[in-house]
Design a protein around this motif. Structure first.
Motif, short mmCIF file in Angstrom:
data_model
loop_
_atom_site.label_atom_id
_atom_site.label_comp_id
_atom_site.label_asym_id
_atom_site.label_seq_id
_atom_site.Cartn_x
_atom_site.Cartn_y
_atom_site.Cartn_z
N GLY A 7 0.88 -0.88 0.05
CA GLY A 7 0.14 -0.40 -0.34
C GLY A 7 0.68 1.58 0.28
O GLY A 7 1.79 0.86 -0.06
N LYS A 8 0.30 2.49 0.46
CA LYS A 8 0.88 3.47 0.26
C LYS A 8 1.89 3.75 1.43
O LYS A 8 1.60 3.37 2.75
N THR A 9 3.28 3.99 1.55
CA THR A 9 3.90 4.32 2.58
C THR A 9 4.48 5.78 2.70
O THR A 9 4.76 6.41 1.75
N ILE A 10 4.28 5.93 3.79
CA ILE A 10 5.86 7.44 4.25
C ILE A 10 6.63 6.85 4.03
O ILE A 10 7.37 6.56 5.34
N ASN A 11 7.61 7.53 2.70
CA ASN A 11 8.92 7.78 2.87
C ASN A 11 10.08 9.03 2.79
O ASN A 11 10.82 9.28 2.83
N HIS A 12 8.80 10.37 3.90
CA HIS A 12 9.86 11.44 3.70
C HIS A 12 8.84 12.11 5.28
O HIS A 12 8.07 12.93 5.53
N PRO A 13 9.20 11.07 6.16
CA PRO A 13 8.83 11.58 7.16
C PRO A 13 8.60 12.49 8.15
O PRO A 13 7.65 13.03 8.82
N ARG A 14 9.88 13.74 7.58
CA ARG A 14 10.07 14.63 8.40
C ARG A 14 8.72 15.81 7.33
O ARG A 14 8.05 16.56 8.44
N GLY A 53 3.53 4.95 11.55
CA GLY A 53 4.35 5.75 11.00
C GLY A 53 5.42 7.02 11.23
O GLY A 53 6.05 5.50 11.94
N THR A 54 5.53 7.73 11.78
CA THR A 54 6.89 8.11 12.43
C THR A 54 6.54 8.07 13.60
O THR A 54 7.64 8.87 14.21
N GLY A 55 5.68 7.09 14.21
CA GLY A 55 5.99 7.20 16.16
C GLY A 55 5.13 8.57 16.31
O GLY A 55 5.48 8.09 18.96
N TYR A 56 4.25 9.05 16.37
CA TYR A 56 4.13 10.01 16.69
C TYR A 56 2.79 9.88 17.73
O TYR A 56 3.42 9.86 19.58
N LYS A 79 11.88 4.41 5.89
CA LYS A 79 12.52 5.50 6.51
C LYS A 79 11.56 5.85 7.54
O LYS A 79 12.35 6.45 8.52
N THR A 80 10.67 5.71 7.52
CA THR A 80 9.90 6.03 8.94
C THR A 80 10.50 5.30 9.96
O THR A 80 10.14 6.05 11.13
N ILE A 81 10.53 4.41 10.03
CA ILE A 81 11.13 3.22 11.18
C ILE A 81 12.33 4.28 11.75
O ILE A 81 11.50 4.21 12.86
N ALA A 82 12.90 3.91 10.96
CA ALA A 82 14.31 4.78 11.36
C ALA A 82 13.66 5.92 11.90
O ALA A 82 14.40 6.44 13.24
N TYR A 83 13.02 6.75 11.52
CA TYR A 83 12.07 8.36 12.16
C TYR A 83 11.70 7.92 13.51
O TYR A 83 12.62 9.22 14.37
N ALA A 84 11.13 7.33 13.20
CA ALA A 84 10.13 7.15 14.70
C ALA A 84 11.68 6.58 15.39
O ALA A 84 11.36 6.39 17.53
N ARG A 85 12.33 5.40 15.67
CA ARG A 85 13.38 4.99 16.59
C ARG A 85 14.06 5.91 17.08
O ARG A 85 14.70 5.98 18.23
N ALA A 86 14.57 7.04 16.33
CA ALA A 86 15.16 7.99 16.67
C ALA A 86 14.91 9.03 17.51
O ALA A 86 15.38 9.83 18.59
N ARG A 87 13.41 9.23 17.55
CA ARG A 87 13.45 9.70 18.63
C ARG A 87 12.27 8.88 19.87
O ARG A 87 11.47 9.57 20.56
N ALA A 88 12.67 7.95 19.46
CA ALA A 88 11.36 6.60 20.88
C ALA A 88 11.88 6.77 21.86
O ALA A 88 13.76 6.88 22.76
N PRO A 89 11.19 7.47 23.36
CA PRO A 89 11.54 7.13 24.57
C PRO A 89 11.87 5.57 24.85
O PRO A 89 11.64 4.88 23.81
N GLY A 90 11.96 5.67 26.22
CA GLY A 90 12.43 3.72 26.74
C GLY A 90 11.37 3.13 26.37
O GLY A 90 11.62 1.73 26.24
#
Length: 205
Positions: A7-14, A53-56, A79-90
């Motif tokens: 399906g459609k994915t988010i590839n520009h998370p910012r 998505g971006t983990g919001y 790319k979206t998973i990487a973006y979310a991981r970079a901002r993930a709380p514990g």
């Protein structure tokens, strides 16, 4: 980007996060805080966010599961998973995966949420996606699905069109009411969240 099986994915998370903030007219945090409350998440719960998505939403949910709980986000876009991981709380972790083929054990979560994700799943696979959400829930677990229910005219409709043009058709109410009962879910609550969302909460047998 659209893969026929994913399906459609988010590839520009910012850019997606920026566009979402605009579309929610500065009320994104308020709206997602209400979604978190509707999920019924409690301390110690194991929570799955399908199409995170971006983990919001996972970041909003994380304080609610402390102490002892965990929020897991799953999404098919690297790319979206990487973006979310970079901002993930514990209390948050993230996995690559498709809603219609979750590589997770049966009955392994207390709550499953999916916000603004079902419309990204190919129409032919949406039933399988909801069945997978139900499969990974423990008996009596809670399922919350939130989708766009956009206005068709006015300023809000114009601002939201870039992110709502793929909303479920003919309506989120019709689509979700057809998908949840065959998956073993009993719908408990339906409602709307301003400015443009519809939600359905169910308990899985």
């Amino acid at each position: 980007m659209r893969d026929p099986d994913v399906g459609k994915t988010i590839n520009h998370p910012r850019a997606y996060d920026l566009l979402s903030s605009i579309a929610f007219l500065g009320r994104r945090r308020e709206v997602f805080t209400r979604i978190a409350a509707l999920s019924g998440v409690r301390p110690g719960d194991r929570v799955l966010d399908v199409g995170c998505g971006t983990g919001y939403l996972t970041r909003v949910l994380a304080p609610l599961v402390d102490p002892g709980g965990q929020v897991t986000g799953v999404d098919p876009a690297p790319k979206t998973i990487a973006y979310a991981r970079a901002r993930a709380p514990g209390a948050c972790s993230y996995l690559m995966g498709r809603a219609q083929a979750l590589e997770l054990p049966d009955a392994s979560f207390d709550v499953v949420v999916s916000s603004l994700a079902v419309h990204h799943v190919p129409a032919a696979s949406r039933g399988a996606a909801v069945q997978e959400m139900a499969r990974v829930l423990r008996p009596g677990g809670r399922l919350l699905i939130v989708e766009f229910s956009p206005p068709t005219t006015g300023l809000v409709a114009t601002l939201a069109r870039p992110v709502t043009r793929h909303a479920l058709q003919p309506s989120p109410e019709d689509v979700l009411d057809e998908l949840i009962p065959p998956a073993g879910g009993s719908v408990m609550v339906r409602g709307t969240l301003p400015p443009m969302l519809y939600y359905v909460s169910a308990v899985v047998k």
